[in-house]
Design a protein around this motif. Structure first.
Motif, mmCIF file in Angstrom:
data_model
loop_
_atom_site.group_PDB
_atom_site.id
_atom_site.type_symbol
_atom_site.label_atom_id
_atom_site.label_comp_id
_atom_site.label_asym_id
_atom_site.label_seq_id
_atom_site.Cartn_x
_atom_site.Cartn_y
_atom_site.Cartn_z
ATOM 1 N N HIS A 131 6.160 -11.330 7.125
ATOM 2 C CA HIS A 131 4.960 -12.109 7.415
ATOM 3 C C HIS A 131 4.047 -11.259 8.291
ATOM 4 N N GLY A 132 2.762 -11.514 8.200
ATOM 5 C CA GLY A 132 1.818 -10.802 9.048
ATOM 6 C C GLY A 132 0.523 -11.561 9.200
ATOM 7 N N ALA A 133 -0.216 -11.184 10.226
ATOM 8 C CA ALA A 133 -1.560 -11.708 10.460
ATOM 9 C C ALA A 133 -2.297 -10.683 11.313
ATOM 10 N N ARG A 134 -3.568 -10.492 11.037
ATOM 11 C CA ARG A 134 -4.361 -9.484 11.733
ATOM 12 C C ARG A 134 -5.147 -10.102 12.871
ATOM 13 N N VAL A 135 -5.185 -9.380 13.977
ATOM 14 C CA VAL A 135 -5.991 -9.742 15.131
ATOM 15 C C VAL A 135 -6.785 -8.501 15.518
ATOM 16 N N THR A 136 -7.946 -8.694 16.098
ATOM 17 C CA THR A 136 -8.792 -7.571 16.486
ATOM 18 C C THR A 136 -9.008 -7.600 17.983
ATOM 19 N N ASP A 137 -8.816 -6.447 18.641
ATOM 20 C CA ASP A 137 -9.039 -6.389 20.089
ATOM 21 C C ASP A 137 -10.538 -6.338 20.371
ATOM 22 N N PRO A 138 -10.970 -6.451 21.633
ATOM 23 C CA PRO A 138 -12.402 -6.468 21.942
ATOM 24 C C PRO A 138 -13.163 -5.212 21.523
ATOM 25 N N ALA A 139 -12.479 -4.084 21.313
ATOM 26 C CA ALA A 139 -13.140 -2.848 20.905
ATOM 27 C C ALA A 139 -13.192 -2.681 19.388
ATOM 28 N N GLY A 140 -12.587 -3.606 18.642
ATOM 29 C CA GLY A 140 -12.600 -3.515 17.186
ATOM 30 C C GLY A 140 -11.355 -2.904 16.573
ATOM 31 N N ASN A 141 -10.330 -2.630 17.381
ATOM 32 C CA ASN A 141 -9.064 -2.125 16.853
ATOM 33 C C ASN A 141 -8.320 -3.276 16.183
ATOM 34 N N ARG A 142 -7.977 -3.093 14.915
ATOM 35 C CA ARG A 142 -7.266 -4.133 14.173
ATOM 36 C C ARG A 142 -5.767 -3.942 14.342
ATOM 37 N N ILE A 143 -5.127 -4.967 14.858
ATOM 38 C CA ILE A 143 -3.701 -4.931 15.169
ATOM 39 C C ILE A 143 -3.003 -5.974 14.312
ATOM 40 N N LEU A 144 -1.839 -5.637 13.839
ATOM 41 C CA LEU A 144 -1.088 -6.533 12.979
ATOM 42 C C LEU A 144 0.026 -7.214 13.773
ATOM 43 N N LEU A 145 0.092 -8.540 13.673
ATOM 44 C CA LEU A 145 1.261 -9.285 14.138
ATOM 45 C C LEU A 145 2.215 -9.253 12.957
ATOM 46 N N HIS A 146 3.467 -8.905 13.166
ATOM 47 C CA HIS A 146 4.344 -8.624 12.036
ATOM 48 C C HIS A 146 5.776 -9.069 12.295
ATOM 49 N N ARG A 147 6.431 -9.525 11.237
ATOM 50 C CA ARG A 147 7.860 -9.828 11.300
ATOM 51 C C ARG A 147 8.456 -9.691 9.916
ATOM 52 N N ARG A 148 9.395 -8.763 9.764
ATOM 53 C CA ARG A 148 10.158 -8.658 8.517
ATOM 54 C C ARG A 148 11.265 -9.703 8.576
ATOM 55 N N TYR A 149 11.407 -10.471 7.505
ATOM 56 C CA TYR A 149 12.452 -11.499 7.478
ATOM 57 C C TYR A 149 13.529 -11.199 6.432
ATOM 58 N N ALA A 150 13.241 -10.367 5.463
ATOM 59 C CA ALA A 150 14.199 -10.070 4.393
ATOM 60 C C ALA A 150 15.063 -8.869 4.770
ATOM 61 N N PRO A 151 16.320 -8.886 4.360
ATOM 62 C CA PRO A 151 17.170 -7.715 4.603
ATOM 63 C C PRO A 151 16.637 -6.498 3.842
ATOM 64 N N TYR A 152 16.996 -5.321 4.327
ATOM 65 C CA TYR A 152 16.648 -4.092 3.624
ATOM 66 C C TYR A 152 17.520 -3.966 2.372
ATOM 67 N N PRO A 153 17.160 -3.090 1.430
ATOM 68 C CA PRO A 153 17.949 -2.948 0.197
ATOM 69 C C PRO A 153 19.437 -2.657 0.423
ATOM 70 N N ASP A 154 19.755 -2.001 1.549
ATOM 71 C CA ASP A 154 21.167 -1.708 1.823
ATOM 72 C C ASP A 154 21.901 -2.883 2.440
ATOM 73 N N GLY A 155 21.198 -4.015 2.611
ATOM 74 C CA GLY A 155 21.817 -5.222 3.162
ATOM 75 C C GLY A 155 21.692 -5.357 4.667
ATOM 76 N N SER A 156 21.227 -4.296 5.335
ATOM 77 C CA SER A 156 21.070 -4.396 6.797
ATOM 78 C C SER A 156 19.875 -5.293 7.120
ATOM 79 N N THR A 157 19.908 -5.848 8.290
ATOM 80 C CA THR A 157 18.845 -6.755 8.697
ATOM 81 C C THR A 157 17.908 -6.071 9.678
ATOM 82 N N PRO A 158 16.654 -6.477 9.639
ATOM 83 C CA PRO A 158 15.658 -5.869 10.532
ATOM 84 C C PRO A 158 15.902 -6.220 11.995
#
Length: 129
Positions: free
Chosen positions: A102-129
């Protein structure tokens, strides 16, 4: 080859240090490093990497915001983080789901776009984030 140990910091250019300090320190709640060298270079700790918020004009180069999603902040719950930021008056883009995160973008006062992020699915090898 060189022996890289880690990334020490990511430089975040800003135009107004007072607004940036409010955003990074108070709105996002990042811990300010008390050993930050100057008021035009303030370091915020995120657990695994430092964000060095700085004013380019005092370091001999011109301001340009970071390219989109240069910084992705891992949060426990993107929807909850989005709601908290919106309650604080920060505009946050619509949340998205890539099928693995999941993700959502936020912008700081100077215009830098920052992503709020969370991986919820395991990686292909089965390990979890």
């Amino acid at each position: 080859m060189i022996d890289v140990e880690r990334i020490d910091y990511i430089c975040v250019p800003v135009t107004d240090m007072e607004k940036a300090s409010h955003f990074y320190g108070e709105v996002l709640g990042l811990e300010r490093n008390p050993n930050s060298p100057d008021e035009d270079w303030v370091e915020y700790e995120t657990g695994n990497v430092t964000l060095a918020v700085m004013t380019p004009h005092t370091h001999d180069y011109e301001f340009a915001p970071l390219p989109a999603t240069t910084i992705a902040l891992r949060v426990a719950d993107v929807a909850a983080a989005k709601a908290k930021l919106e309650a604080a008056g920060v505009e946050v883009a619509d949340m998205w789901d890539s099928g693995v995160c999941h993700g959502a973008r936020v912008t700081d006062p100077a215009g830098n776009r920052i992503l709020l992020h969370r991986r919820y699915a395991p990686y292909p090898d089965g390990s979890t984030p």
